[in-house]
Each structure stands twice: as C-alpha cells, then as structure tokens.
Design an enzyme around this catalytic site. Structure first.
Site, mmCIF file in Angstrom:
data_model
loop_
_atom_site.group_PDB
_atom_site.id
_atom_site.type_symbol
_atom_site.label_atom_id
_atom_site.label_comp_id
_atom_site.label_asym_id
_atom_site.label_seq_id
_atom_site.Cartn_x
_atom_site.Cartn_y
_atom_site.Cartn_z
ATOM 1 N N ASN A 1 18.384 -24.232 96.626
ATOM 2 C CA ASN A 1 19.279 -24.908 95.686
ATOM 3 C C ASN A 1 18.838 -26.375 95.534
ATOM 4 O O ASN A 1 18.791 -27.107 96.518
ATOM 5 C CB ASN A 1 20.715 -24.830 96.225
ATOM 6 N N THR B 1 31.236 -26.500 96.752
ATOM 7 C CA THR B 1 32.061 -25.303 96.658
ATOM 8 C C THR B 1 32.736 -25.065 98.009
ATOM 9 O O THR B 1 32.059 -24.950 99.023
ATOM 10 C CB THR B 1 31.180 -24.092 96.278
ATOM 11 N N HIS C 1 21.553 -28.015 100.857
ATOM 12 C CA HIS C 1 21.691 -29.326 101.497
ATOM 13 C C HIS C 1 20.663 -29.582 102.598
ATOM 14 O O HIS C 1 20.020 -30.631 102.632
ATOM 15 C CB HIS C 1 23.116 -29.478 102.054
ATOM 16 N N GLU D 1 24.383 -20.634 89.374
ATOM 17 C CA GLU D 1 25.746 -20.643 89.920
ATOM 18 C C GLU D 1 26.645 -21.249 88.872
ATOM 19 O O GLU D 1 26.331 -22.321 88.327
ATOM 20 C CB GLU D 1 25.806 -21.556 91.148
ATOM 21 N N GLU E 1 27.623 -12.741 97.538
ATOM 22 C CA GLU E 1 27.054 -13.742 98.446
ATOM 23 C C GLU E 1 28.155 -14.071 99.444
ATOM 24 O O GLU E 1 29.214 -14.596 99.071
ATOM 25 C CB GLU E 1 26.616 -14.998 97.685
ATOM 26 N N ARG F 1 28.087 -33.096 87.062
ATOM 27 C CA ARG F 1 27.889 -34.239 87.972
ATOM 28 C C ARG F 1 26.477 -34.274 88.538
ATOM 29 O O ARG F 1 26.022 -35.306 88.983
ATOM 30 C CB ARG F 1 28.915 -34.201 89.099
ATOM 31 N N ARG G 1 27.758 -27.466 86.812
ATOM 32 C CA ARG G 1 29.203 -27.668 86.953
ATOM 33 C C ARG G 1 29.801 -28.108 85.633
ATOM 34 O O ARG G 1 29.142 -28.743 84.808
ATOM 35 C CB ARG G 1 29.495 -28.734 88.019
ATOM 36 N N ARG H 1 21.815 -42.966 89.564
ATOM 37 C CA ARG H 1 21.358 -44.100 88.754
ATOM 38 C C ARG H 1 21.264 -43.752 87.265
ATOM 39 O O ARG H 1 20.749 -44.543 86.489
ATOM 40 C CB ARG H 1 19.977 -44.564 89.251
ATOM 41 N N HIS I 1 20.955 -31.158 94.791
ATOM 42 C CA HIS I 1 20.992 -32.506 95.376
ATOM 43 C C HIS I 1 19.922 -33.432 94.784
ATOM 44 O O HIS I 1 20.090 -34.646 94.784
ATOM 45 C CB HIS I 1 20.773 -32.439 96.889
ATOM 46 N N HIS J 1 25.646 -21.066 102.239
ATOM 47 C CA HIS J 1 26.522 -22.227 102.349
ATOM 48 C C HIS J 1 26.537 -22.738 103.786
ATOM 49 O O HIS J 1 26.867 -22.000 104.706
ATOM 50 C CB HIS J 1 27.964 -21.959 101.887
ATOM 51 N N HIS K 1 23.577 -25.115 90.258
ATOM 52 C CA HIS K 1 24.994 -24.950 89.881
ATOM 53 C C HIS K 1 25.259 -25.895 88.717
ATOM 54 O O HIS K 1 25.250 -27.115 88.890
ATOM 55 C CB HIS K 1 25.867 -25.305 91.095
HETATM 56 N N1 PXP Z 1 25.785 -20.715 97.870
HETATM 57 C C1 PXP Z 1 26.742 -21.191 97.043
HETATM 58 C C2 PXP Z 1 27.547 -20.216 96.270
HETATM 59 C C3 PXP Z 1 26.958 -22.576 96.906
HETATM 60 O O1 PXP Z 1 27.911 -23.032 96.081
HETATM 61 C C4 PXP Z 1 26.133 -23.459 97.625
HETATM 62 C C5 PXP Z 1 26.305 -24.947 97.473
HETATM 63 O O2 PXP Z 1 25.986 -25.334 96.191
HETATM 64 C C6 PXP Z 1 25.144 -22.921 98.459
HETATM 65 C C7 PXP Z 1 25.011 -21.551 98.592
HETATM 66 C C8 PXP Z 1 24.231 -23.802 99.254
HETATM 67 O O3 PXP Z 1 24.986 -24.437 100.231
HETATM 68 P P1 PXP Z 1 24.313 -25.604 101.097
HETATM 69 O O4 PXP Z 1 24.002 -26.720 100.157
HETATM 70 O O5 PXP Z 1 25.375 -25.943 102.087
HETATM 71 O O6 PXP Z 1 23.066 -25.018 101.714
#
Ligand code: PXP
Length: 237
Positions: A6, A100, A212, A69, A150, A48, A44, A17, A9, A189, A42
């Site tokens: 993902n 989330t 993350h 997502e 998931e 953001r 959103r 910025r 970030h 997650h 994702h």
């Molecule tokens: N799966 C889903 C459905 C999520 O919403 C997220 C966070 O965007 C992740 C996985 C990844 O989570 P993390 O950033 O904590 O690894």
C-alpha cells in the site's frame, strides 16, 4: 503468498506540501522491482492522500495486481468502472479516522453492500470485503456475494503477550472458515516486520496487504530493499 504494498503514505508526504514529490507512482514502480506482487491504494472521499490522477497513472504503470480500496459509494463505483483495477477492496470510511479503524459493518449494511458488490462484479472486477475476524462476518460475506475477504489483523497487531495469541487464533479461525466457504482469503492492517511471521505461516492466506511498516522502513533503506525484506519474511515464515 502474495504481497500487496500500500503506497498511500507516499502520497500523504506529498500532500503535506501540496507538491509533486514524492510520487506514489514512482514508489509503486520501485516496490514492484523489489518484488511486490500487487499495489494497493485507498482513494478516500476527502482525497487526503491518493488523488484521482495517481489512480489513473497507476493503472497504466502497474503490471501486477492493482487493488483499489474504497468505500461502497456511487462515486467510487463510477471511478472503478472507469479505471478498472484488478480488484476492489471495500472498506468502511470515516472522515475523522487516521486510518481504516475496523472491518465493515456487514450486518447493518448487508443490502447496501450486496448491491455494491453486484455492481462492481458486473464490471468484471473481483471484490474483497475488509472484515473483522468474526465467524458471523464470514457467513455474511458469502451471502453478500464477495469473491474474497481481507481479515483485519489490527487487533492482533495491537495486542501483546497472551492476548496476541488469542487474537492470532481468531484470525486463524476466520481464515479457515472463509477458506471452507470457498472465499479467497487475504489479511492486513498493522502488520510489521516484527509481527508478520505468525500470520504469514498460515498458508491458507492468499495475500498480505501491508503499507505503513514498509513505507516507514523505505524512508531509511529505500523502497526496493524494504519490499524485498518483507517478501523474504513472508516467503520463509
Ligand atoms: N488493508 C486495509 C483494508 C487497509 O485499509 C489498510 C490501511 O490502509 C491496510 C490493509 C494496510 O495497513 P497498514 O498500513 O497498517 O499496513
């Protein structure tokens, strides 16, 4: 077991910025060179981090699985119909949340989700539901017509000691039930380099979706190496 990275970030840093760098599309390309089997973003409602432009470009640049997502809204379904990601993961979305926070509320939103899943599947896009590791949610996911689920690993990730073992058992039970029902089973997650192995050792899991921890490590060691290190952990649990 596939690793979906993902890259939200990366866009969060750019949006801090409101500029052009770092670019999540470049990050995705490097993550793929590091061995990512998929890229997740994702989009959103409040935009953001990931922007519509990112999603369109990722569709052109990403040769591996592109997982979108999104919330189950008319706007997002329209965007999915235009961009055609390889899969959609439906997630709950609250404006005030940092990330989330929990799985979908399948019981209260059953009819709404059923119709959203049908509309997305009619576009030829497989649908996964982000759910808590509760047995009732597995049955509901099947009734709603999802292709995959998931399983939310956040409670496992946040727990410590004995409590973490209990949460791991809940995840493993949910994985087994979902697999029995013929659903594809993913998990994600809160997974990190330090807590991923017990989850990755469950070979009924099709894929792990991690953001993350990989992006955090990539700030220090680069994204290719960060992805390679996570791949090595989940391939040899
Ligand atoms: N799966 C889903 C459905 C999520 O919403 C997220 C966070 O965007 C992740 C996985 C990844 O989570 P993390 O950033 O904590 O690894």
């Amino acid at each position: 077991m596939i690793l979906g990275v993902n890259v939200d970030h990366v866009a969060t840093v750019r949006q801090a910025r409101m500029t052009f760098e770092p670019d999540p599309v470049m990050a995705a390309t490097l993550a793929i060179l590091g061995g990512a089997d998929g890229i997740t973003v994702h989009l959103r409602e409040d935009r953001r981090h990931i922007q519509d432009r990112d999603l369109r470009l990722l569709r052109e640049f990403v040769p591996v699985e592109l997982n979108l997502e999104m919330a189950a809204t008319d706007e997002m379904i329209r965007i999915a119909s235009e961009v055609k990601p390889d899969m959609v993961t439906l997630v709950p979305e609250k404006r005030e949340e940092l990330t989330t926070e929990g799985g979908l509320n399948l019981r209260d939103q059953k009819e709404h989700l059923k119709s959203a899943v049908q509309r997305i599947r009619d576009l030829g896009i497989p649908v996964s539901l982000f759910i808590n590791p509760h047995p009732a949610d597995i049955d509901l996911s099947r009734e709603i017509g999802a292709d995959m689920v998931e399983i939310h690993t956040g409670m496992y990730a946040n727990a410590k000691g004995r409590e973490q073992e209990t949460e791991l058992e809940k995840v493993n039970e949910a994985v087994a039930l979902a697999a029995d029902q013929g659903l594809g089973v993913n998990a994600g997650h809160g997974l990190t380099y330090y807590n991923v192995k017990p989850i990755a050792s469950n070979r009924s899991i099709r894929g792990l979706y991690i953001g993350h921890s990989i992006i955090s490590r990539s700030v220090l060691v680069g994204i290719e190496r960060a992805v390679r290190e996570m791949k090595a952990l989940i391939e040899t649990p």
